[in-house]
Design a protein around this motif. Structure first.
Motif, PDB file in Angstrom:
ATOM      1  N   LEU A  45       0.824  -1.208   0.000  1.00 52.43           N
ATOM      2  CA  LEU A  45       0.000   0.000   0.000  1.00 52.43           C
ATOM      3  C   LEU A  45       0.863   1.264   0.000  1.00 52.43           C
ATOM      4  O   LEU A  45       0.584   2.235  -0.707  1.00 52.43           O
ATOM      5  N   GLN A  46       1.947   1.219   0.773  1.00 50.46           N
ATOM      6  CA  GLN A  46       2.854   2.369   0.849  1.00 50.46           C
ATOM      7  C   GLN A  46       3.468   2.652  -0.527  1.00 50.46           C
ATOM      8  O   GLN A  46       3.576   3.813  -0.945  1.00 50.46           O
ATOM      9  N   ALA A  48       2.180   1.842  -3.450  1.00 46.26           N
ATOM     10  CA  ALA A  48       1.121   2.318  -4.343  1.00 46.26           C
ATOM     11  C   ALA A  48       0.844   3.800  -4.095  1.00 46.26           C
ATOM     12  O   ALA A  48       0.709   4.593  -5.036  1.00 46.26           O
ATOM     13  N   GLU A  49       0.802   4.173  -2.830  1.00 47.81           N
ATOM     14  CA  GLU A  49       0.515   5.573  -2.488  1.00 47.81           C
ATOM     15  C   GLU A  49       1.652   6.497  -2.901  1.00 47.81           C
ATOM     16  O   GLU A  49       1.449   7.682  -3.132  1.00 47.81           O
ATOM     17  N   VAL A  54       0.206   7.212 -10.063  1.00 42.92           N
ATOM     18  CA  VAL A  54      -0.951   6.406  -9.622  1.00 42.92           C
ATOM     19  C   VAL A  54      -1.127   5.213 -10.576  1.00 42.92           C
ATOM     20  O   VAL A  54      -2.218   4.946 -11.081  1.00 42.92           O
ATOM     21  N   PHE A  57      -2.378  -0.344  -8.859  1.00 46.51           N
ATOM     22  CA  PHE A  57      -3.702  -0.666  -8.330  1.00 46.51           C
ATOM     23  C   PHE A  57      -3.541  -1.787  -7.314  1.00 46.51           C
ATOM     24  O   PHE A  57      -2.774  -2.716  -7.532  1.00 46.51           O
ATOM     25  N   GLN A  66     -11.105  -3.557  -5.018  1.00 45.20           N
ATOM     26  CA  GLN A  66      -9.983  -2.655  -5.237  1.00 45.20           C
ATOM     27  C   GLN A  66      -9.881  -1.721  -4.038  1.00 45.20           C
ATOM     28  O   GLN A  66     -10.837  -1.037  -3.713  1.00 45.20           O
ATOM     29  N   VAL A  67      -8.727  -1.701  -3.384  1.00 51.72           N
ATOM     30  CA  VAL A  67      -8.576  -0.864  -2.190  1.00 51.72           C
ATOM     31  C   VAL A  67      -7.766   0.403  -2.452  1.00 51.72           C
ATOM     32  O   VAL A  67      -7.749   1.319  -1.643  1.00 51.72           O
ATOM     33  N   TYR A  68      -7.066   0.448  -3.581  1.00 48.21           N
ATOM     34  CA  TYR A  68      -6.341   1.668  -3.961  1.00 48.21           C
ATOM     35  C   TYR A  68      -6.158   1.667  -5.465  1.00 48.21           C
ATOM     36  O   TYR A  68      -5.857   0.617  -6.026  1.00 48.21           O
ATOM     37  N   PRO A  69      -6.286   2.783  -6.143  1.00 44.86           N
ATOM     38  CA  PRO A  69      -6.627   4.106  -5.617  1.00 44.86           C
ATOM     39  C   PRO A  69      -8.151   4.250  -5.428  1.00 44.86           C
ATOM     40  O   PRO A  69      -8.907   3.494  -5.970  1.00 44.86           O
TER      41      PRO A  69
END
Ligand code: SF4
Length: 69
Positions: A45-46, A48-49, A54, A57, A66-69
């Motif tokens: 997650l880190q 991806a952020e 962006v 995914f 889908q949790v990010y973005p």
């Protein structure tokens, strides 16, 4: 929960930020990043952020959500 990253190859600009943050998960292959493994959810997650484009995914492997973005 296990998070799975996917690279949007058309969006990836090969900055390499994801590789620096999670070298066991991402590698740069020419001008695009590639997923080579798994890692702790927080690290995935880190990374991806941190992607300036962006282009990463993140999906929950259990729910398929889908949790990010
Ligand atoms: S941080 Fe984003 S743009 Fe940079 S290499 Fe990784 S996926 Fe590509």
């Amino acid at each position: 929960m296990t998070l799975l990253p996917t690279i949007d190859e058309t969006a990836c600009a090969a900055h390499g930020d994801c590789v620096e943050i999670a070298p066991t998960v991402f590698v740069l292959d020419g001008d695009v990043a590639e997923v080579i493994g798994t890692g702790p959810d927080a690290l995935v997650l880190q990374a991806a952020e941190a992607c300036p484009s962006v282009a990463i995914f993140v999906t929950d492997s259990q729910s398929g959500e889908q949790v990010y973005p």
